[in-house]
Enzyme design. Structure first.
Site, mmCIF file in Angstrom:
data_model
loop_
_atom_site.group_PDB
_atom_site.id
_atom_site.type_symbol
_atom_site.label_atom_id
_atom_site.label_comp_id
_atom_site.label_asym_id
_atom_site.label_seq_id
_atom_site.Cartn_x
_atom_site.Cartn_y
_atom_site.Cartn_z
ATOM 1 N N ASN A 8 0.799 -1.222 0.000
ATOM 2 C CA ASN A 8 0.000 0.000 0.000
ATOM 3 C C ASN A 8 0.832 1.272 0.000
ATOM 4 O OD1 ASN A 8 -2.359 -1.500 0.039
ATOM 5 N ND2 ASN A 8 -2.445 -1.553 2.262
ATOM 6 N N CYS A 9 2.137 1.146 -0.003
ATOM 7 C CA CYS A 9 3.031 2.304 0.002
ATOM 8 C C CYS A 9 3.144 2.864 -1.424
ATOM 9 C CB CYS A 9 4.404 1.866 0.527
ATOM 10 S SG CYS A 9 5.704 3.095 0.329
#
Length: 104
Positions: A8-9
């Site tokens: 999710n980065c």
């Protein structure tokens, strides 16, 4: 090529998009092998710990004073991302120099 980071980065996603051959190791679930962490700490020092992260801000002063290796083993999301391993070389972050080195 192994990319240690979070799915999710945003920075990790950008790197993965430009490095389709890279395998993502989700540090939150799988962690980073101790040998890789030790080598990364030797190479990057304190830069490996992301002191601007939400995880860092949630730590007490006592927790922050722990050794970097111990901190990263207990809280793998504290690691600056991505950490990219290519054979015996390590790259930290996704800045211009890392991009140029890996896409040449």
């Amino acid at each position: 090529m192994i990319l240690y980071g979070l799915k999710n980065c945003d920075t990790c996603r950008k790197a993965l998009k430009q490095l389709p051959q890279a395998h993502l190791v989700e540090v939150r679930g799988e962690g980073v092998p101790s040998a890789v962490l030790i080598k990364a700490l030797a190479e990057f020092g304190d830069r490996l710990v992301n002191t601007r992260s939400t995880t860092w801000r949630g730590l007490s002063e006592a927790e922050r004073s722990a050794a970097p290796l111990e901190l990263l083993q207990q809280h793998p999301t504290l690691m600056k991302r991505p950490l990219i391993a290519v054979e015996d070389r390590l790259y930290l972050g996704w800045d211009k120099s890392t991009q140029e080195a890996l896409q040449s």
